[in-house]
Design a protein around this motif. Structure first.
Motif, mmCIF file in Angstrom:
data_model
loop_
_atom_site.group_PDB
_atom_site.id
_atom_site.type_symbol
_atom_site.label_atom_id
_atom_site.label_comp_id
_atom_site.label_asym_id
_atom_site.label_seq_id
_atom_site.Cartn_x
_atom_site.Cartn_y
_atom_site.Cartn_z
ATOM 1 N N CYS A 263 0.841 -1.212 0.000
ATOM 2 C CA CYS A 263 0.000 0.000 0.000
ATOM 3 C C CYS A 263 0.872 1.257 0.000
ATOM 4 O O CYS A 263 1.786 1.393 0.813
ATOM 5 N N CYS A 266 0.165 3.121 3.497
ATOM 6 C CA CYS A 266 0.442 2.564 4.828
ATOM 7 C C CYS A 266 1.482 1.446 4.802
ATOM 8 O O CYS A 266 1.806 0.885 5.849
ATOM 9 N N CYS A 309 -4.101 -0.561 -0.087
ATOM 10 C CA CYS A 309 -4.793 -1.599 0.670
ATOM 11 C C CYS A 309 -6.295 -1.336 0.564
ATOM 12 O O CYS A 309 -6.722 -0.270 0.110
ATOM 13 N N HIS A 312 -7.340 2.023 2.221
ATOM 14 C CA HIS A 312 -6.925 3.250 1.534
ATOM 15 C C HIS A 312 -7.537 3.363 0.143
ATOM 16 O O HIS A 312 -7.788 4.467 -0.353
HETATM 17 ZN ZN LIG Z 1 -3.062 1.232 3.184
#
Ligand SMILES: [Zn+2]
Length: 376
Positions: A263, A266, A309, A312
């Motif tokens: 991601c 993150c 992800c 997100h």
């Molecule tokens: Zn993420």
């Protein structure tokens, strides 16, 4: 006992080599070698109705593919075709020096072991070979190897959102052999994890599709071969125009731009959780009225996306986070404070890296930000 080799390998697969192999297998040592035409670097020993196929490495382990891997699928193809019930497949390594223990060569041994193919004279290498048990196990080893040998990107695999494994395999020459072997090996891992492997053909140097023998072999391992193909360097690909194909090509391009599935916001790298996320959405591209070729270009353009992800991806799609036109992360001010805290809690990286913040990306970002009324 009958011993057969292909005559093109007569210089290297000598009587001595065959004798060492026979000894290892506890077979009679009185034999004559028969020569046959064709491909396949292996010794075939037949005794008491039992067939032993032994793939033999090159004499020297100077180059990874040329040492062993490139011979595997050809022999495997013949082996699978042979309908005898009593047969076994092995590998015999001719180079026992330190060179034959290089990381990338040991990776080949591990792949073989994963497929249930043992090295007859592993004791001479004085090492233990462990199979790859899980996809992550194999993937981690590949990552480590890439650090060590950056140029080596013959094939690339991801765990997809359905839990299957998608392998992007280059088709040309040694890359093609390597990708086919990887596909068979992943199929063995997939089988024990009750999932499947999809093989996406990546064309290069004018190759258009996987060879018919490799195709047959992969199918015998249960690999699903995607009917279309990705052509490198953005040229128009195959006959099939399905969105699904676009998605595979998009993923491949994201990998080339950003690297492995992780991601962007993150750093979560649980692959089945990571989505190839568009900035300018496919449904909007479809409605754009642009010529088909341009729609297609935008749909697969790495600048039009990130690995995100599941969290997100949705936060971005619905405009709860975006990047402003300087590339800095913006959190939607209309979120409640506990929601903002949550977004901050799960977010690690607050901007687009300079190398990724291309002119192309800015165009898509502007369209996106206008749609979600944020970060304009
Ligand atoms: Zn993420």
């Amino acid at each position: 006992m009958r011993v057969t080799i292909k005559e093109r390998y007569a210089n290297e697969l000598t009587y001595e080599v065959c004798r060492c192999i026979a000894e290892r297998l506890n077979l009679p040592l009185d034999f004559e070698i028969q020569y046959k035409k064709g491909n396949g670097r292996y010794v075939l020993l037949e005794h008491d109705g039992f067939k032993y196929y032994v793939i033999v490495s090159r004499l020297s382990a100077d180059a990874r593919d040329a040492f062993l891997n490139q011979y595997v699928t050809t022999v495997l193809g013949e082996y699978v075709d042979d309908k005898s019930f009593v047969k076994k497949l092995y590998v015999y390594v001719l180079d026992k020096s330190q060179k034959a223990k290089a990381k990338y060569i040991v990776d080949g041994y591990r792949m073989l072991k994963t497929m249930g193919i043992n090295i007859l004279n592993i004791d001479e290498l004085r090492m233990e070979i462990n199979p790859y048990v899980t996809f992550e196990d194999w993937k981690n080893a590949q990552d480590k190897m890439r650090e060590y040998n950056k140029g080596n990107n013959a094939s690339y695999a991801i765990e997809d959102e359905e839990g299957g494994y998608t392998l992007f395999g280059k088709l040309y020459g040694a890359n093609g052999k390597d990708a086919a072997m990887t596909a068979c090996m992943l199929a063995c891992i997939a089988k024990s994890n009750d999932t499947f492997v999809r093989f996406i053909q990546v064309c290069e140097h004018g190759t258009e599709e996987i060879s018919s023998t490799d195709k047959k072999l992969l199918q015998s391992f249960g690999v699903i071969i995607d009917s279309g193909a990705i052509v490198l360097k953005g040229k128009a690909a195959g006959k099939d125009k399905s969105t699904c194909r676009h998605q595979d090509e998009f993923k491949y391009n994201l990998w080339e731009k950003y690297g492995d599935k992780k991601c962007y916001m993150c750093s979560c790298d649980i692959e089945s959780n990571i989505i190839a996320s568009h900035i300018h959405r496919i449904c909007d591209i479809d409605k754009s009225g642009l010529p088909e070729a341009e729609k297609r270009r935008q749909a697969v353009d790495a600048d039009n996306g990130f690995w995100l992800c599941a969290n997100h991806d949705k936060l971005f799609e619905f405009g709860n986070v975006t990047y402003d036109m300087c590339g800095d992360l913006v959190i939607n001010p209309s979120l409640k404070s506990n929601q903002t805290d949550f977004v901050k809690y799960i977010t690690e990286k607050y901007g687009i890296e300079k190398a990724h913040f291309t002119a192309g990306l800015k165009v898509y970002l502007k369209i996106h930000n206008n749609r979600v009324h944020l970060g304009i």
